[in-house]
Design a protein around this motif. Sequence first.
Motif, mmCIF file in Angstrom:
data_model
loop_
_atom_site.group_PDB
_atom_site.id
_atom_site.type_symbol
_atom_site.label_atom_id
_atom_site.label_comp_id
_atom_site.label_asym_id
_atom_site.label_seq_id
_atom_site.Cartn_x
_atom_site.Cartn_y
_atom_site.Cartn_z
ATOM 1 N N VAL A 182 45.640 -8.115 3.678
ATOM 2 C CA VAL A 182 46.736 -9.078 3.594
ATOM 3 C C VAL A 182 47.874 -8.509 2.754
ATOM 4 O O VAL A 182 47.671 -7.657 1.886
ATOM 5 C CB VAL A 182 46.283 -10.434 2.999
ATOM 6 C CG1 VAL A 182 45.126 -11.027 3.783
ATOM 7 C CG2 VAL A 182 45.918 -10.297 1.524
ATOM 8 N N GLU A 183 49.067 -8.986 3.033
ATOM 9 C CA GLU A 183 50.252 -8.555 2.309
ATOM 10 C C GLU A 183 51.009 -9.799 1.848
ATOM 11 O O GLU A 183 51.198 -10.728 2.629
ATOM 12 C CB GLU A 183 51.127 -7.730 3.256
ATOM 13 C CG GLU A 183 52.217 -6.967 2.557
ATOM 14 C CD GLU A 183 52.803 -5.899 3.473
ATOM 15 O OE1 GLU A 183 52.458 -4.715 3.286
ATOM 16 O OE2 GLU A 183 53.584 -6.260 4.367
ATOM 17 N N LEU A 184 51.431 -9.815 0.581
ATOM 18 C CA LEU A 184 52.105 -10.997 0.035
ATOM 19 C C LEU A 184 53.555 -11.081 0.494
ATOM 20 O O LEU A 184 54.251 -10.075 0.596
ATOM 21 C CB LEU A 184 52.102 -10.952 -1.491
ATOM 22 C CG LEU A 184 50.772 -11.118 -2.212
ATOM 23 C CD1 LEU A 184 51.021 -11.494 -3.671
ATOM 24 C CD2 LEU A 184 49.904 -12.156 -1.541
ATOM 25 N N VAL A 185 53.997 -12.316 0.727
ATOM 26 C CA VAL A 185 55.382 -12.598 1.068
ATOM 27 C C VAL A 185 55.789 -13.813 0.240
ATOM 28 O O VAL A 185 55.222 -14.895 0.421
ATOM 29 C CB VAL A 185 55.534 -12.935 2.573
ATOM 30 C CG1 VAL A 185 57.003 -13.029 2.952
ATOM 31 C CG2 VAL A 185 54.813 -11.928 3.451
ATOM 32 N N GLU A 186 56.737 -13.652 -0.676
ATOM 33 C CA GLU A 186 57.165 -14.791 -1.487
ATOM 34 C C GLU A 186 58.523 -15.258 -0.979
ATOM 35 O O GLU A 186 59.473 -14.472 -0.901
ATOM 36 C CB GLU A 186 57.216 -14.401 -2.976
ATOM 37 C CG GLU A 186 55.832 -13.972 -3.460
ATOM 38 C CD GLU A 186 55.707 -13.820 -4.978
ATOM 39 O OE1 GLU A 186 54.612 -13.461 -5.437
ATOM 40 O OE2 GLU A 186 56.704 -14.073 -5.691
ATOM 41 N N VAL A 187 58.608 -16.543 -0.632
ATOM 42 C CA VAL A 187 59.796 -17.032 0.080
ATOM 43 C C VAL A 187 60.340 -18.332 -0.504
ATOM 44 O O VAL A 187 59.595 -19.156 -1.041
ATOM 45 C CB VAL A 187 59.481 -17.276 1.581
ATOM 46 C CG1 VAL A 187 59.163 -15.965 2.291
ATOM 47 C CG2 VAL A 187 58.352 -18.281 1.746
ATOM 48 N N THR A 188 61.643 -18.491 -0.362
ATOM 49 C CA THR A 188 62.279 -19.777 -0.631
ATOM 50 C C THR A 188 61.997 -20.704 0.546
ATOM 51 O O THR A 188 61.500 -20.268 1.596
ATOM 52 C CB THR A 188 63.802 -19.603 -0.762
ATOM 53 O OG1 THR A 188 64.298 -19.127 0.499
ATOM 54 C CG2 THR A 188 64.173 -18.616 -1.864
ATOM 55 N N LEU A 189 62.371 -21.972 0.401
ATOM 56 C CA LEU A 189 62.201 -22.912 1.506
ATOM 57 C C LEU A 189 63.010 -22.465 2.723
ATOM 58 O O LEU A 189 62.508 -22.471 3.854
ATOM 59 C CB LEU A 189 62.632 -24.326 1.071
ATOM 60 C CG LEU A 189 62.535 -25.407 2.141
ATOM 61 C CD1 LEU A 189 61.118 -25.558 2.656
ATOM 62 C CD2 LEU A 189 63.047 -26.745 1.608
ATOM 63 N N ALA A 190 64.254 -22.054 2.499
ATOM 64 C CA ALA A 190 65.101 -21.610 3.619
ATOM 65 C C ALA A 190 64.483 -20.405 4.325
ATOM 66 O O ALA A 190 64.502 -20.310 5.555
ATOM 67 C CB ALA A 190 66.501 -21.272 3.113
ATOM 68 N N GLU A 191 63.914 -19.484 3.533
ATOM 69 C CA GLU A 191 63.276 -18.304 4.134
ATOM 70 C C GLU A 191 62.026 -18.694 4.933
ATOM 71 O O GLU A 191 61.780 -18.152 6.022
ATOM 72 C CB GLU A 191 62.922 -17.289 3.045
ATOM 73 C CG GLU A 191 64.153 -16.576 2.485
ATOM 74 C CD GLU A 191 63.883 -15.837 1.164
ATOM 75 O OE1 GLU A 191 64.735 -15.022 0.771
ATOM 76 O OE2 GLU A 191 62.834 -16.096 0.521
#
Lengths: 182, 182
Positions: free
Chosen positions: B144-153
């Motif tokens: 697995v690879e982490l993805v940290e996102v805003t709501l818009a993203e």
Amino acid sequence: MDKFAEKTLHTERIFQGKVISLQVDDVQLPDGNTSKREIVKHPGAVAIIPITEDGKMVLVEQYRKALERSLIEIPAGKLESGEEPRTTAFRELEEETGYTTNDLQYITSFATSPGFADEVIHLYVAKNITVVENKRAGDDDEFVELVEVTLAEAEQLEQDNRIWDAKTAYAIMYARWKGIVK
Amino acid sequence: MDKFAEKTLHTERIFQGKVISLQVDDVQLPDGNTSKREIVKHPGAVAIIPITEDGKMVLVEQYRKALERSLIEIPAGKLESGEEPRTTAFRELEEETGYTTNDLQYITSFATSPGFADEVIHLYVAKNITVVENKRAGDDDEFVELVEVTLAEAEQLEQDNRIWDAKTAYAIMYARWKGIVK
């Protein structure tokens, strides 16, 4: 980005049923090791959020053998072979609820259990619904009962766990967000 | 209200795997006729919406063999035998993201595919997450690879179908509704 793609080395077909089939794939992992993936194949399905003239959601209660209990859900049904999801949506809306619509809007699609199944549900909202005079019969082995609810009633059913599936939980959130139920 | 309950007449066990098992039940329908129900048994799972200090959602990208593609999802994982869902949630959060939390709140539970499977997901939100120093290893066959996102993203990823599963779609709607992501 499929850099973690798993190459199929061998597929063992275990079961072919009337709804699902099951296979076990031997796969090569990104690190070169091998593993097994148990995969349920499903034809895909549609689900519909039907909204009555007075702003209620039309839900269906039915027994779900897999869970050994009844659930109240938005109407849904499997794609038949080669069928366009939009066609399935009109058919299932009529078969399960006795309503039809001239305003069927596609919302989104999602996989239901990506860890072990390929099922994808295509979700629609049906506005301006009207009662069908001589409705098509549903499947012989499906027994459903209509439940027409306000948003507050739907949220209470969810609190009580009588609504208890992901597509319906999503539908209620969506209906609240869009203000399409009262 | 289980007036449509289906009595099991016979259970044929087809397959017992490491994740799921499959059985076909002969059932008696409410009208006295009989039918077959193809049922996938699953141990159940948890999913977590981890929120960083600066209000982003932590997602994980992984390959889903059943769909033959990568998906970006909220972290999730199966219950081990006898494990409390809350314990699973702490374990999977750490294994999949390297974060832990002192603020894990239960949101809801839902069945993912009531038409053919008994899988239930217990959903949590994890606030005040912090990086674990020496994190527990995950399963050998999980990449697995982490993805940290805003709501818009997150919403853009959903538009692009890179987010494409029901639990994550629900999680984004929930996070928007509660204002827990920025």
